[in-house]
Design an enzyme around this catalytic site. Structure first.
Site, PDB file in Angstrom:
ATOM      1  N   GLU A 184       2.305  14.378 -20.358  1.00 32.82           N
ATOM      2  CA  GLU A 184       2.736  15.770 -20.202  1.00 32.82           C
ATOM      3  C   GLU A 184       2.632  16.484 -21.545  1.00 32.82           C
ATOM      4  O   GLU A 184       3.513  16.333 -22.408  1.00 32.82           O
ATOM      5  CB  GLU A 184       4.197  15.813 -19.757  1.00 32.82           C
ATOM      6  CG  GLU A 184       4.454  15.158 -18.428  1.00 32.82           C
ATOM      7  CD  GLU A 184       5.667  15.758 -17.757  1.00 32.82           C
ATOM      8  OE1 GLU A 184       5.546  16.177 -16.611  1.00 32.82           O
ATOM      9  OE2 GLU A 184       6.738  15.827 -18.396  1.00 32.82           O
TER      10      GLU A 184
ATOM     11  N   GLU B  53      11.948  16.812 -22.476  1.00 37.48           N
ATOM     12  CA  GLU B  53      13.214  17.550 -22.578  1.00 37.48           C
ATOM     13  C   GLU B  53      14.340  16.621 -23.042  1.00 37.48           C
ATOM     14  O   GLU B  53      15.264  17.051 -23.728  1.00 37.48           O
ATOM     15  CB  GLU B  53      13.531  18.228 -21.232  1.00 37.48           C
ATOM     16  CG  GLU B  53      12.593  19.412 -21.019  1.00 37.48           C
ATOM     17  CD  GLU B  53      12.217  19.697 -19.577  1.00 37.48           C
ATOM     18  OE1 GLU B  53      12.902  19.210 -18.663  1.00 37.48           O
ATOM     19  OE2 GLU B  53      11.210  20.404 -19.371  1.00 37.48           O
TER      20      GLU B  53
ATOM     21  N   ASN C 282       9.896  16.333 -10.185  1.00 39.39           N
ATOM     22  CA  ASN C 282      11.051  16.281 -11.083  1.00 39.39           C
ATOM     23  C   ASN C 282      11.809  17.602 -10.948  1.00 39.39           C
ATOM     24  O   ASN C 282      11.355  18.635 -11.429  1.00 39.39           O
ATOM     25  CB  ASN C 282      10.560  16.079 -12.528  1.00 39.39           C
ATOM     26  CG  ASN C 282      11.692  16.125 -13.535  1.00 39.39           C
ATOM     27  OD1 ASN C 282      12.875  16.103 -13.163  1.00 39.39           O
ATOM     28  ND2 ASN C 282      11.352  16.185 -14.810  1.00 39.39           N
TER      29      ASN C 282
ATOM     30  N   SER D 286       2.767  22.321 -15.417  1.00 36.22           N
ATOM     31  CA  SER D 286       2.325  23.478 -14.614  1.00 36.22           C
ATOM     32  C   SER D 286       1.343  23.097 -13.497  1.00 36.22           C
ATOM     33  O   SER D 286       0.395  23.828 -13.212  1.00 36.22           O
ATOM     34  CB  SER D 286       1.727  24.573 -15.508  1.00 36.22           C
ATOM     35  OG  SER D 286       2.712  25.046 -16.417  1.00 36.22           O
TER      36      SER D 286
ATOM     37  N   HIS E 126      11.343  11.796 -20.945  1.00 43.70           N
ATOM     38  CA  HIS E 126      10.803  13.142 -20.689  1.00 43.70           C
ATOM     39  C   HIS E 126      10.933  13.966 -21.978  1.00 43.70           C
ATOM     40  O   HIS E 126      11.896  13.803 -22.728  1.00 43.70           O
ATOM     41  CB  HIS E 126      11.569  13.804 -19.537  1.00 43.70           C
ATOM     42  CG  HIS E 126      10.895  15.054 -19.067  1.00 43.70           C
ATOM     43  ND1 HIS E 126      11.043  16.252 -19.729  1.00 43.70           N
ATOM     44  CD2 HIS E 126      10.046  15.283 -18.036  1.00 43.70           C
ATOM     45  CE1 HIS E 126      10.305  17.175 -19.113  1.00 43.70           C
ATOM     46  NE2 HIS E 126       9.688  16.610 -18.085  1.00 43.70           N
TER      47      HIS E 126
ATOM     48  N   GLY F 291       6.187  24.113 -17.841  1.00 41.03           N
ATOM     49  CA  GLY F 291       6.935  25.309 -17.465  1.00 41.03           C
ATOM     50  C   GLY F 291       6.390  26.589 -18.077  1.00 41.03           C
ATOM     51  O   GLY F 291       7.053  27.622 -18.057  1.00 41.03           O
TER      52      GLY F 291
ATOM     53  N   LYS G 239      14.513  18.458 -12.285  1.00 46.19           N
ATOM     54  CA  LYS G 239      15.263  18.821 -13.499  1.00 46.19           C
ATOM     55  C   LYS G 239      16.692  19.235 -13.098  1.00 46.19           C
ATOM     56  O   LYS G 239      17.214  18.690 -12.135  1.00 46.19           O
ATOM     57  CB  LYS G 239      14.505  19.899 -14.287  1.00 46.19           C
ATOM     58  CG  LYS G 239      13.038  19.466 -14.544  1.00 46.19           C
ATOM     59  CD  LYS G 239      12.307  20.290 -15.541  1.00 46.19           C
ATOM     60  CE  LYS G 239      10.913  19.706 -15.720  1.00 46.19           C
ATOM     61  NZ  LYS G 239      10.121  20.380 -16.733  1.00 46.19           N
TER      62      LYS G 239
END
Ligand SMILES: O=C[C@H](O)COP(=O)(O)O
Length: 263
Positions: free
Chosen positions: A175, A105, A13, A221, A103, A181, A15
């Site tokens: 996730e 985000e 991904n 990560s 996701h 991240g 992003k």
């Protein structure tokens, strides 16, 4: 009981990173770093920004690369006055086979709730796309040890109204938000705990045969140095990789994980 084989899936991904020129370079480098045998053993997919998709399609089609690609989001609607949105039909027309849905985000910055995620999963399936349905808990929920019910609730909400046959076409990505991240990876046991409970929930809601077909990824990560231990878990069938997928050689190493595990 016969053992079940699920083809591992590594999805990168990107992003909001890489323009279309950089996308072309990365895809070419990635393909050159992996043999046909490796790409057959491990399904390798990239999820670039929308503006890169046509370029990625041209690279993949032109050189017959064994790399899949897809979008990072889609509209729950087919078409119409939804400024800024991209439909599943548009993604399918560009040769996409995957699309990320829900996701963290998107849930955080675009306020997507389970009902929207559910509509997007349905829209992806209606357009022949495989949704990569993302679920996962924040740090507070993890600290309260409510991560399993939280993730199972997100799963139920996202799959509401789907038939067992449709569910077999969904990929679930667990996730934990605190591991995205941040460099903090969940332990392989943490990943297995939730992925195993997700599969159990699929058995309860649908049946064993359906649950056995669904691929469940871990994300947060993931790097070449930790992918093998995560992939050694029985209910982890792949990874959704963010930062490390922006480096072709590092992502290729992640995709070559079977060479380090004998899987
Ligand atoms: O979609 C990918 C995940 O958000 C993980 O991102 P990360 O590998 O940079 O932690």
């Amino acid at each position: 009981m016969a053992s079940v084989t699920r083809r591992p899936l590594m999805a990168g991904n990107w992003k909001m990173n890489l323009n279309h020129l950089e996308a072309n370079l990365l895809v070419q480098k990635l393909a050159a770093s992996l043999t046909e045998q490796q790409l057959t053993a491990v399904e390798t997919v990239v999820l670039p920004p929308f503006t890169d998709l046509r370029t990625v399609q041209t690279a993949v089609d032109g050189d017959k690369l064994l790399i899949g690609y897809g979008g990072q989001d889609l509209s729950p609607y087919q078409s119409g006055a939804y400024t800024g949105d991209i439909s599943g039909a548009m993604l399918a027309k560009l040769g996409c086979t995957y699309v990320a849905v829900g996701h963290s985000e998107r849930r955080q910055y675009h306020y997507e709730d389970d009902a929207i995620v559910n509509a997007k999963v349905a829209a992806a399936l209606a357009n022949g796309l495989t949704p990569i349905l993302c679920i996962g808990e924040g740090l507070e929920i993890r600290e309260q040890l409510r991560h399993v019910p939280h993730c199972c609730d997100q799963l139920d909400g996202a799959l509401k109204g789907l038939t067992a046959e449709q569910v077999t076409k969904v990929v679930v990505a667990y996730e934990p938000v605190w591991a995205i991240g941040t460099g903090k990876t969940a332990t392989p046991e943490d990943a297995q705990e939730v992925c195993g409970e997700v599969r159990k929930r699929l058995v309860e809601t649908y049946d064993q045969g359906t649950a056995d077909q669904v691929r469940i990824l871990y994300g947060g990560s993931v790097k070449s140095s930790n992918v093998a231990s995560i992939m050694s878990q029985p209910d982890v069938d792949g990874a959704l990789v963010g930062g490390a997928s922006l480096d072709a050689e590092e992502f290729a190493k992640i995709c070559r994980f079977p060479e380090h595990t004998g899987r």
